[in-house]
Write a protein that holds these residues in place. Sequence first.
Motif, mmCIF file in Angstrom:
data_model
loop_
_atom_site.group_PDB
_atom_site.id
_atom_site.type_symbol
_atom_site.label_atom_id
_atom_site.label_comp_id
_atom_site.label_asym_id
_atom_site.label_seq_id
_atom_site.Cartn_x
_atom_site.Cartn_y
_atom_site.Cartn_z
ATOM 1 N N ARG A 1 2.543 0.705 1.193
ATOM 2 C CA ARG A 1 1.899 2.018 1.058
ATOM 3 C C ARG A 1 2.370 2.762 -0.181
ATOM 4 N N GLU A 2 3.648 2.660 -0.428
ATOM 5 C CA GLU A 2 4.211 3.360 -1.581
ATOM 6 C C GLU A 2 3.576 2.862 -2.885
ATOM 7 N N ASN B 1 0.571 1.436 -3.151
ATOM 8 C CA ASN B 1 -0.812 1.932 -3.184
ATOM 9 C C ASN B 1 -0.867 3.380 -3.667
ATOM 10 N N ASN B 2 0.074 4.171 -3.172
ATOM 11 C CA ASN B 2 0.099 5.575 -3.575
ATOM 12 C C ASN B 2 0.342 5.739 -5.071
ATOM 13 N N LYS C 1 -1.767 7.626 -7.905
ATOM 14 C CA LYS C 1 -1.152 8.625 -8.773
ATOM 15 C C LYS C 1 -1.462 8.332 -10.246
#
Lengths: 253, 229
Positions: B50-51, B53-54, B58
């Motif tokens: 998830r990190e 993907n985030n 960004k």
Amino acid sequence: MEIEPKFTARHLNFFYGDFKALDDISITINTHQVTALIGPSGCGKSTFLRCLNRMNDLIPGIRVEGNIQLDAEDIYASNIDVVNLRRRVGMVFQKPNPFPKTIFENVAYGLRVNGIKDKKILKQRVEKSLKQSALWDEVKDRINSSALGLSGGQQQRLCIARALAVEPDVLLMDEPASALDPIATQKIEDLIHELKKNFTIIIVTHSMQQAARVSDITAFFYMGKLIETGDTETIFTRPSLKQTEDYITGRFG
Amino acid sequence: MERHFIKELDDLKMTLLNMAALTRRAFEKATQAYLNRDEALARSVVEGDREINNLELKIDQIVLKLLALEQPMARDLRFILGATKISKELERIADQAVNIAERSLFLCQHPPLDHLPAMDQLIEVADAMLDAAITSFVEENTQKAIRIRQMDDIADKYTLEVLQTLIDKMVKSTPGAEKRILNTRRAVQTIIISRCLERVGDLATNIGEHVAFIVEAINIKHQKIDFDE
Ligand SMILES: Nc1ncnc2c1ncn2[C@@H]1O[C@H](COP(=O)(O)OP(=O)(O)OP(=O)(O)O)[C@@H](O)[C@H]1O
Ligand SMILES: [Mg+2]
């Protein structure tokens, strides 16, 4: 359309007294293309532009070396008719400078100077020029009112019409949109795209985005030298010299 | 005084480097989880995605803002476009790492297959390609970027070797039906992992191409390279 040279400058040096403002400039400017001159303040863009129709001649103490050809004719040759040269190579300045006269008279001015008196011809040519400069629809109902009542953007297009009325080949534009708002600027830029079908245009601009939007060829000047010239897409996506890249990406000085 | 824009470009680069480091870490963890049959490690890869993907989101945000507000030119423009492309590749690599981790979780539930040397080598090549991709970006080194493609052929070779070995095993395995089903399932999961590894190599090659585009404004995507040179 085949690409033909309109101007060819070779080893051009230009001096204001002892000061060398242009240093060994060689460049070919093509017909029916828009060439943008870019570079930091004082690098010689306006000086070079004014060499192309000998506007610098009016300044005392100047000296020109090398040569510039317009359609293969040396414009600094002694037999050149400078008035005719300036008719063929029109100029539009940074600040719109209409005369305090009617719209009609502003455009007709150059024609009258060139000895055209026939009312019908004058009317035709004024209308044609105003249409070419995309101003006609906005002024056709007040053609006899003062040009000073026009907005800044309209005044600039009026000055373009005035330059076009004498049917030049080339239009020199020195920061023609720098005093205009974004909408008026866009109109001038659209107009440049339209005009290049019939004219050769050389424009000086401080806006990289404007140079990118309107020109086919971009020439980068620095301290009186022509550093790099190439097609605009290349100059703004992958210039070959670091100096050019540093300037257009704003890393200069 | 440093220009605001230059600082924003640095931020973009830092975010991308951060994403690259996390992706690389995810890939290493996934392959370790496979090799060492480490369930906890495999789970941490799935959770960490998830990190990454985030970070991709960004980066898209930063890029959109820079394009709209700064109208970048030349190398800056190429860097910004390259950054979106590289982040997309990294995101896909991270997805492959998740896929490897998930297959490894399955394999951990069952007794191990025989050791496959080609698989070790495939992991090594894919890792080297990813490493070269990231360092070529960090060092703005086009030569390194171009060389990634040479490794791609080696990766393809080992992938094929894994496939062939496992097909042979499946064909030859004779004992009772239940054992045979289990064998096939383990083999298929392992083949999928080898595919993921090969894919990581492809994506690393793409990153190398984006680096060449940023640094030299050249497109090496469809260029033939003479390796003997
Ligand atoms: N009439 C003049 N007499 C003496 N020097 C001049 C004259 N006009 C310009 N110069 C000098 O020549 C150099 C080039 O000036 P020029 O006006 O051509 O630059 P420019 O590139 O058009 O700059 P800007 O972007 O500020 O308009 C400058 O150093 C300027 O000071
Ligand atoms: Mg000037």
